[in-house]
Design a protein around this motif. Sequence first.
Motif, PDB file in Angstrom:
ATOM      1  N   LEU A 286      -3.778  -2.627 -12.092  1.00  0.00           N
ATOM      2  CA  LEU A 286      -4.518  -1.380 -11.943  1.00  0.00           C
ATOM      3  C   LEU A 286      -4.738  -0.727 -13.296  1.00  0.00           C
ATOM      4  O   LEU A 286      -3.795  -0.502 -14.053  1.00  0.00           O
ATOM      5  CB  LEU A 286      -3.731  -0.447 -11.018  1.00  0.00           C
TER       6      LEU A 286
ATOM      7  N   TYR B 175      -7.247   4.978 -11.503  1.00  0.00           N
ATOM      8  CA  TYR B 175      -7.624   5.264 -10.137  1.00  0.00           C
ATOM      9  C   TYR B 175      -7.970   6.736  -9.999  1.00  0.00           C
ATOM     10  O   TYR B 175      -7.688   7.543 -10.881  1.00  0.00           O
ATOM     11  CB  TYR B 175      -6.529   4.860  -9.149  1.00  0.00           C
TER      12      TYR B 175
ATOM     13  N   GLY C 168       0.840  -1.196   0.000  1.00  0.00           N
ATOM     14  CA  GLY C 168       0.000   0.000   0.000  1.00  0.00           C
ATOM     15  C   GLY C 168       0.862   1.227   0.000  1.00  0.00           C
ATOM     16  O   GLY C 168       1.041   1.869   1.025  1.00  0.00           O
ATOM     17  N   GLY C 169       1.399   1.550  -1.183  1.00  0.00           N
ATOM     18  CA  GLY C 169       2.460   2.535  -1.276  1.00  0.00           C
ATOM     19  C   GLY C 169       2.032   3.968  -1.125  1.00  0.00           C
ATOM     20  O   GLY C 169       0.847   4.294  -1.015  1.00  0.00           O
ATOM     21  N   ALA C 170       3.013   4.802  -1.168  1.00  0.00           N
ATOM     22  CA  ALA C 170       2.786   6.224  -0.971  1.00  0.00           C
ATOM     23  C   ALA C 170       2.248   6.893  -2.218  1.00  0.00           C
ATOM     24  O   ALA C 170       1.931   8.065  -2.199  1.00  0.00           O
ATOM     25  CB  ALA C 170       4.089   6.889  -0.555  1.00  0.00           C
ATOM     26  N   THR C 171       2.141   6.148  -3.308  1.00  0.00           N
ATOM     27  CA  THR C 171       1.693   6.734  -4.570  1.00  0.00           C
ATOM     28  C   THR C 171       0.203   6.546  -4.790  1.00  0.00           C
ATOM     29  O   THR C 171      -0.274   6.611  -5.904  1.00  0.00           O
ATOM     30  CB  THR C 171       2.445   6.097  -5.748  1.00  0.00           C
ATOM     31  N   ASN C 172      -0.541   6.273  -3.737  1.00  0.00           N
ATOM     32  CA  ASN C 172      -2.000   6.116  -3.814  1.00  0.00           C
ATOM     33  C   ASN C 172      -2.448   4.871  -4.555  1.00  0.00           C
ATOM     34  O   ASN C 172      -3.612   4.730  -4.857  1.00  0.00           O
ATOM     35  CB  ASN C 172      -2.666   7.345  -4.448  1.00  0.00           C
ATOM     36  N   LYS C 173      -1.527   3.983  -4.873  1.00  0.00           N
ATOM     37  CA  LYS C 173      -1.904   2.765  -5.574  1.00  0.00           C
ATOM     38  C   LYS C 173      -1.544   1.566  -4.714  1.00  0.00           C
ATOM     39  O   LYS C 173      -0.694   1.639  -3.845  1.00  0.00           O
ATOM     40  CB  LYS C 173      -1.145   2.661  -6.898  1.00  0.00           C
ATOM     41  N   LEU C 174      -2.191   0.460  -4.979  1.00  0.00           N
ATOM     42  CA  LEU C 174      -1.784  -0.801  -4.376  1.00  0.00           C
ATOM     43  C   LEU C 174      -1.106  -1.635  -5.447  1.00  0.00           C
ATOM     44  O   LEU C 174      -1.638  -1.780  -6.543  1.00  0.00           O
ATOM     45  CB  LEU C 174      -2.994  -1.581  -3.864  1.00  0.00           C
TER      46      LEU C 174
ATOM     47  N   TYR D 221      -9.461  -2.403 -11.212  1.00  0.00           N
ATOM     48  CA  TYR D 221      -8.457  -3.418 -11.482  1.00  0.00           C
ATOM     49  C   TYR D 221      -9.038  -4.422 -12.463  1.00  0.00           C
ATOM     50  O   TYR D 221     -10.246  -4.653 -12.506  1.00  0.00           O
ATOM     51  CB  TYR D 221      -8.087  -4.182 -10.210  1.00  0.00           C
TER      52      TYR D 221
ATOM     53  N   LEU E 187      -3.774  -8.802  -9.717  1.00  0.00           N
ATOM     54  CA  LEU E 187      -4.601  -7.654 -10.062  1.00  0.00           C
ATOM     55  C   LEU E 187      -3.747  -6.571 -10.707  1.00  0.00           C
ATOM     56  O   LEU E 187      -2.702  -6.196 -10.180  1.00  0.00           O
ATOM     57  CB  LEU E 187      -5.263  -7.102  -8.803  1.00  0.00           C
TER      58      LEU E 187
ATOM     59  N   PHE F 270      -0.031  -5.288  -6.403  1.00  0.00           N
ATOM     60  CA  PHE F 270      -0.322  -6.661  -6.016  1.00  0.00           C
ATOM     61  C   PHE F 270       0.712  -7.630  -6.568  1.00  0.00           C
ATOM     62  O   PHE F 270       1.227  -7.449  -7.670  1.00  0.00           O
ATOM     63  CB  PHE F 270      -1.695  -7.086  -6.546  1.00  0.00           C
TER      64      PHE F 270
ATOM     65  N   TRP G 165      -7.305   6.297   3.413  1.00  0.00           N
ATOM     66  CA  TRP G 165      -5.896   6.308   3.775  1.00  0.00           C
ATOM     67  C   TRP G 165      -5.726   6.765   5.204  1.00  0.00           C
ATOM     68  O   TRP G 165      -6.388   7.677   5.667  1.00  0.00           O
ATOM     69  CB  TRP G 165      -5.121   7.268   2.856  1.00  0.00           C
TER      70      TRP G 165
ATOM     71  N   TYR H 283     -10.748   7.607  -2.382  1.00  0.00           N
ATOM     72  CA  TYR H 283      -9.968   6.868  -3.373  1.00  0.00           C
ATOM     73  C   TYR H 283     -10.796   5.761  -3.982  1.00  0.00           C
ATOM     74  O   TYR H 283     -11.445   4.997  -3.278  1.00  0.00           O
ATOM     75  CB  TYR H 283      -8.715   6.278  -2.727  1.00  0.00           C
TER      76      TYR H 283
ATOM     77  N   TYR I 274     -10.723   2.786  -7.433  1.00  0.00           N
ATOM     78  CA  TYR I 274      -9.809   2.086  -8.333  1.00  0.00           C
ATOM     79  C   TYR I 274     -10.584   1.142  -9.239  1.00  0.00           C
ATOM     80  O   TYR I 274     -11.635   0.629  -8.862  1.00  0.00           O
ATOM     81  CB  TYR I 274      -8.824   1.222  -7.539  1.00  0.00           C
TER      82      TYR I 274
ATOM     83  N   ASN J  97      -3.175   1.991   3.459  1.00  0.00           N
ATOM     84  CA  ASN J  97      -4.380   2.037   2.658  1.00  0.00           C
ATOM     85  C   ASN J  97      -5.170   0.756   2.864  1.00  0.00           C
ATOM     86  O   ASN J  97      -4.641  -0.319   2.612  1.00  0.00           O
ATOM     87  CB  ASN J  97      -3.933   2.163   1.205  1.00  0.00           C
TER      88      ASN J  97
END
Lengths: 110, 114
Positions: free
Chosen positions: B45, B48, A92-98, B35, B43, A100, B96, B31, B33, B101
């Motif tokens: 992305l 988003y 769960g990075g700092a760039t607002n994305k996950l 996927y 998954l 996987f 967040w 937020y 998203y 997250n």
Amino acid sequence: EDKVVQSPLSLVVHEGDTVTLNCSYEVTNFRSLLWYKQEKKAPTFLFMLTSSGIEKKSGRLSSILDKKELFSILNITATQTGDSAVYLCAEGGATNKLIFGTGTLLAVQP
Amino acid sequence: NAGVTQTPKFRILKIGQSMTLQCTQDMNHNYMYWYRQDPGMGLKLIYYSVGAGITDKGEVPNGYNVSRSTTEDFPLRLELAAPSQTSVYFCASSYWTESGNTIYFGEGSWLTVV
């Protein structure tokens, strides 16, 4: 490029066995490591780990994070057929994305 | 107790057709998203959004468009469907904290392009 790698890709065990699933990551600005269980539909949340060495536990499932070695493990003890699923880890990075990993397919045989 | 709701659950499209996957959440998450998950894969992305009026590309945005006119809704548009877009699509929303997250997924939309 940020990435999350899981191993093994698949695993077949018998009920009652203990399994360990691995997740390693290479990301800039690490924030948290998450584990999900995916059966036939959407992933369901298991754990979020942010601190090294602190085990999170839920029933027969537990997980721990090593921020120095950049990996996490998910343990399942006394496995049951209902544990059969794909287990996903994500950063769960700092760039607002996950980000996987590809997941580990666990099959628990009776 | 709705959470993230996406529709339709199943759809078959012909090559070249267009369609919109709808997604709405009632948790007031900023937020959202989209996927996609191909068989045996993780998954990926697509797009988003960090809030109403703001969207950004993910890893695999080609062939898709999104909009975020409200906090609740985040539709995904497929223009000129191609067989490579056959996949399961998951919408998700999150909040967040300083630690990270926590993401909540919809139940998925199975799309086949023939």
